[in-house]
Scaffold this motif. Structure first.
Motif, short mmCIF file in Angstrom:
data_model
loop_
_atom_site.label_atom_id
_atom_site.label_comp_id
_atom_site.label_asym_id
_atom_site.label_seq_id
_atom_site.Cartn_x
_atom_site.Cartn_y
_atom_site.Cartn_z
N ARG B 26 35.50 42.53 37.41
CA ARG B 26 35.79 43.05 35.98
C ARG B 26 37.23 42.56 35.49
O ARG B 26 37.38 42.01 34.16
CB ARG B 26 35.61 44.57 35.75
N ARG B 27 38.06 42.61 36.36
CA ARG B 27 39.42 42.11 35.95
C ARG B 27 40.12 41.55 37.23
O ARG B 27 39.99 42.02 38.22
CB ARG B 27 40.06 43.45 35.53
N ARG B 28 41.10 40.82 36.91
CA ARG B 28 41.75 40.09 38.09
C ARG B 28 43.31 40.07 37.58
O ARG B 28 43.34 39.57 36.47
CB ARG B 28 41.26 38.79 38.47
N LEU B 97 38.08 34.67 47.50
CA LEU B 97 38.11 36.00 46.59
C LEU B 97 39.19 36.08 45.72
O LEU B 97 38.98 36.47 44.63
CB LEU B 97 38.21 37.15 47.92
N ALA B 98 40.28 35.57 46.26
CA ALA B 98 41.46 35.85 45.33
C ALA B 98 41.38 34.93 43.93
O ALA B 98 41.95 34.96 42.97
CB ALA B 98 42.61 35.30 45.90
N ARG B 99 40.47 33.89 44.02
CA ARG B 99 40.29 32.94 42.81
C ARG B 99 39.14 33.26 42.06
O ARG B 99 38.74 32.78 40.75
CB ARG B 99 39.91 31.55 43.52
N LEU B 100 38.48 34.36 42.57
CA LEU B 100 37.38 34.94 41.45
C LEU B 100 37.86 35.24 40.30
O LEU B 100 38.90 35.88 40.26
CB LEU B 100 36.37 35.80 42.19
N GLY B 101 37.16 35.13 39.27
CA GLY B 101 37.65 35.72 37.72
C GLY B 101 36.62 36.50 37.18
O GLY B 101 35.24 36.80 37.83
N PRO B 102 36.78 37.16 36.07
CA PRO B 102 35.77 37.94 35.48
C PRO B 102 34.46 37.49 35.44
O PRO B 102 34.24 36.44 35.11
CB PRO B 102 36.33 38.46 34.06
N GLY B 103 33.40 38.49 35.77
CA GLY B 103 32.11 37.97 35.69
C GLY B 103 31.42 37.31 36.80
O GLY B 103 30.40 37.56 37.27
#
Ligand SMILES: Cc1cc2nc3c(=O)[nH]c(=O)nc-3n(C[C@H](O)[C@H](O)[C@H](O)COP(=O)(O)OP(=O)(O)OC[C@H]3O[C@@H](n4cnc5c(N)ncnc54)[C@H](O)[C@@H]3O)c2cc1C
Ligand code: SF4
Ligand code: SF4
Ligand code: FES
Lengths: 373, 290
Positions: B26-28, B97-103
């Motif tokens: 949802r948020r990063r 994982l750390a590169r994932l973004g909203p959605g």
């Protein structure tokens, strides 16, 4: 016939038994000779069984030799164990389909086969019971193991001879099959013929047996079967004083003997692969190039690898000393804390298939002796 | 006949404990160099987005096609609709994982493990000793302590980071400092002259902190060496081994007692831990390479 009585099957009767199982839809697997070893694989007829073969086993040594009789089960255990069917070496756990909207995860369906195992030894019945505790006995159940295990039909064989590395008597796991089977056979080969004395332990066993021509065993035949296992029990290749081995090992975690065995151990992981109770696995993910599909598989792993205990920047168990110690103390000591049973059934495989002949019974003895000095 | 494949897995309790459900980012936000906090939301399915967990528990997070790793829950247990994880990018899976973004979808299994002794902490002084990323699994405990503040004695947070830049949840720590009912000491290993706080390892703060050792409970999380020193210092201050809890880290491939990787002597860290009372693992911690 009821479960208290014993029956007698001929060799032809055994073939009819295999046919009856196949007709019931079982995939019949059992011992067969391949690449100069007795392995477990599909059995179409009794001709696939290792008739007239036996094995010679010692530390780092395994050789098939001809018998001077026609026994079908006149060997002990080989490099395979039944875990290869119940807890497959490589198994897909799930796959995921990715589309513009998201991801759909699909669990791997249950297998569409039921196993009938032919020739399961007493130590192996105990090994299956141990893996039952791991995969079915805790807070979480492994559905893959359960699917393969729950309908398996098990024909045990009481050992007609002990192998050179066997020590089931020390571990209280054999050589006579006492529980965990549907039918148990004792092969009696003698001047008066070649018969199988059969004991049925379950309704499923009785039902299948009822479809196979058999007769009730005479007292002499029952006695002959009993003396087969008594003789086997008296000729174990190895022995291990096991009642206090839990405490022995846990108070000797810094014993210099671990350095000694580390000098010999190649950390090749053979012992864990052949062990019928070792259950450790790792997982691997893969995806197609377009990343439209991905999946996860589980494969057997071993505490002898460096990756096994890897965390940020290094392995917890970097030395071979610590990895051998982990394996042996797990088998014989911490397994008891975890599952209420030893992790060793005394089958001797780890001794036979160790390329340098490291012997778990000898390592225990050395640690025990070191306390005397 | 093969049974039909099972329908897509939604919700949190698939029949196969190794099959993840699908959550979404949802948020990063960035917390420190290489450290990102992800708020996840479980994909509906059963109508609720709630995911109850206890402080100190962790999830197994999957980046599809890359792999799965254990990551602690770092959010507020009182807000179970928002699953917060704080990830340091150190390798293949954590980088992804750390590169994932909203959605973006994330596979999720959990929550797993035994968490912090929040019940045992009631009525006592609570000393929290965190090193580096170790603050992440302790943050849910802090939220719970604040929420039930009257039930606890003194609360002390001792936190050590490598450098001022590496301090996690910085703004939040500042807001906690404004509360008068918690003592917070932050130290860094290295700092330039603009840093006015403590310099040195976190364990040195223990002897100076104000708590009653006879009625205190300590929660410790950080690199294993740091935890060893912290435990020594806590015992030196007068805490007994039954009052010190620590969170262990081991390689994990299943989190449910099947894969064997997390073994630490007789215990499975995934199942019996990751939080242990010190007296229960003390003899193992004293040995190398267990
Ligand atoms: C209970 C628990 C809670 C954790 N909580 C957090 C958290 O909140 N935030 C966070 O950033 N990290 C956390 N970690 C550590 C995190 O799991 C590792 O950083 C991560 O597994 C590294 O994987 P990688 O593929 O990115 O790195 P690589 O270095 O490529 O690792 C290869 C493999 O080794 C294993 N591995 C490597 N390091 C660790 C490790 N430290 N712990 C366990 N397995 C490891 C993993 O299986 C990984 O797939 C936690 C670990 C445990 C056991
Ligand atoms: S440890 Fe060795 S003897 Fe014991 S069950 Fe495993 S392979 Fe057999
Ligand atoms: S004990 Fe033998 S079989 Fe086992 S890892 Fe060492 S060398 Fe290989
Ligand atoms: S992580 Fe697999 S047994 Fe603990």
């Amino acid at each position: 016939m009821d479960t208290a009585q014993q029956a007698v099957l001929t060799i032809d009767g055994l073939q009819i038994l295999l046919d009856a199982l196949r007709q019931r839809g079982y995939r019949v697997v059992g011992p067969t000779v391949r690449d100069q070893a007795i392995v477990y694989d599909d059995i179409a007829s009794i001709d696939d069984l290792p008739r007239g073969w036996t094995d010679e086993q010692d530390g780092g040594h395994y050789r098939l030799i001809g018998r001077d009789d026609e026994a079908l089960f006149g060997y002990t255990v080989g490099p395979h164990s039944w875990k290869k069917f119940l807890h497959p070496p490589l198994l897909r756990l799930w796959s995921a389909e990715h589309d513009g909207q998201g991801v759909r995860v699909v669990a791997e369906p249950d297998p569409d086969e039921r196993f009938a195992f032919i020739g399961v030894r007493s130590c192996e019945l105990h090994a299956i019971a141990i893996q039952d505790k791991v995969f079915l006995g805790g807070a979480h159940v492994d559905p893959h193991y359960r699917a393969r295990r729950q309908d398996a039909f098990i024909i045990a064989v009481n050992c007609g001879q002990a192998g050179g590395t066997c020590f089931c008597v020390s571990m209280n796991t054999g050589p006579k099959a006492k529980a965990g089977f549907d039918l148990a056979l004792t092969e009696v080969v003698g001047d008066s013929g070649h018969i199988f004395v059969v004991e049925a332990a379950t309704d499923a066993g009785l039902t299948v047996l009822a479809e196979v021509p058999h007769r009730l065993a005479t007292q002499e035949e029952a006695d002959a079967a009993e003396s087969v296992v008594t003789q086997t029990a008296a000729s174990m290749g190895r022995e291990m004083h096991s009642d206090d081995v839990h405490e022995l090992l846990l108070r000797n975690l810094e014993n210099p003997r671990w350095n000694d065995v580390a000098q010999r151990c190649l950390t090749c992981a053979n012992c864990t692969m052949v062990c019928p109770t070792c259950f450790c696995t790792s997982v691997e993910d893969s995806s197609d190039l377009a990343r439209a599909e991905s999946s996860r598989s589980r494969r057997w792993d071993s505490c002898f690898t460096m990756d096994f205990s890897y965390i940020h920047g290094g392995s917890v168990r970097a030395s071979s000393r610590s990895r051998y110690r982990q394996w042996m103390t797990h088998k014989l000591a911490t397994w008891l804390d975890q599952f209420g049973t030893s992790g060793c059934v005394g089958c001797g495989r780890c001794i036979t298939w160790c390329p340098v002949g490291i012997d778990i019974t000898e390592e225990v003895r050395a640690i025990r002796d070191s306390e005397q000095h | 006949m093969a049974p039909p494949p099972e329908p897509p897995v939604h919700g949190r309790t698939p029949p196969d404990p190794m099959v993840p459900c699908v959550a979404r980012v949802r948020r990063r936000r960035r917390d420190a160099p290489q450290v990102w906090t992800l708020d996840l939301e479980v994909d509906g399915g059963d109508g609720t987005k709630n995911f109850p967990f206890a402080p100190g528990q962790f999830n197994m997070l999957t980046v599809f096609g890359v792999g799965e790793v254990p990551i602690s829950l770092s959010g507020d247990p009182a807000k179970p609709g928002c699953l917060v994880h704080t990830v340091r990018a150190v390798g293949a899976v954590s980088d992804a994982l750390a590169r994932l973004g909203p959605g973006d979808p994330v596979g999720l299994r959990g929550p797993f493990g035994a968490g912090w002794p929040m019940t045992e902490a009631a009525g006592r002084d609570v000393v929290i000793v965190a090193g580096g990323l170790g603050l992440a699994p302790l943050r849910p405990a802090l939220y719970q302590l604040f929420a039930g503040r009257a039930r606890y004695g003194k609360i002390v947070l001792l936190y050590g980071a490598r450098s001022p830049d590496d301090i996690l949840f910085r703004r939040e720590i500042e807001s906690w400092r404004r509360r008068l009912d918690i003592e917070i000491e932050v130290t860094v290993d290295h700092a330039s002259s603009v840093w006015h706080g403590h310099v040195g390892v976190v364990t040195t703060l223990i002897s100076r902190a104000d708590f009653d050792p006879l009625h205190a409970i300590a929660l410790v999380c950080g690199p294993e060496v740091m935890m060893r020193f912290a435990i020594t210092a806590l015992r030196h201050s007068g805490l007994d081994d039954q009052s010190i809890y620590l969170s262990m880290e081991r390689n994990m491939k299943c989190a449910i007692g099947f894969c064997g990787h997390c073994q630490f002597g007789p215990v499975f860290v995934c199942r019996d831990g990751p939080v242990f009372r010190h007296d229960r693992v003390q003899s193992l911690l004293a040995l190398k390479e267990i």
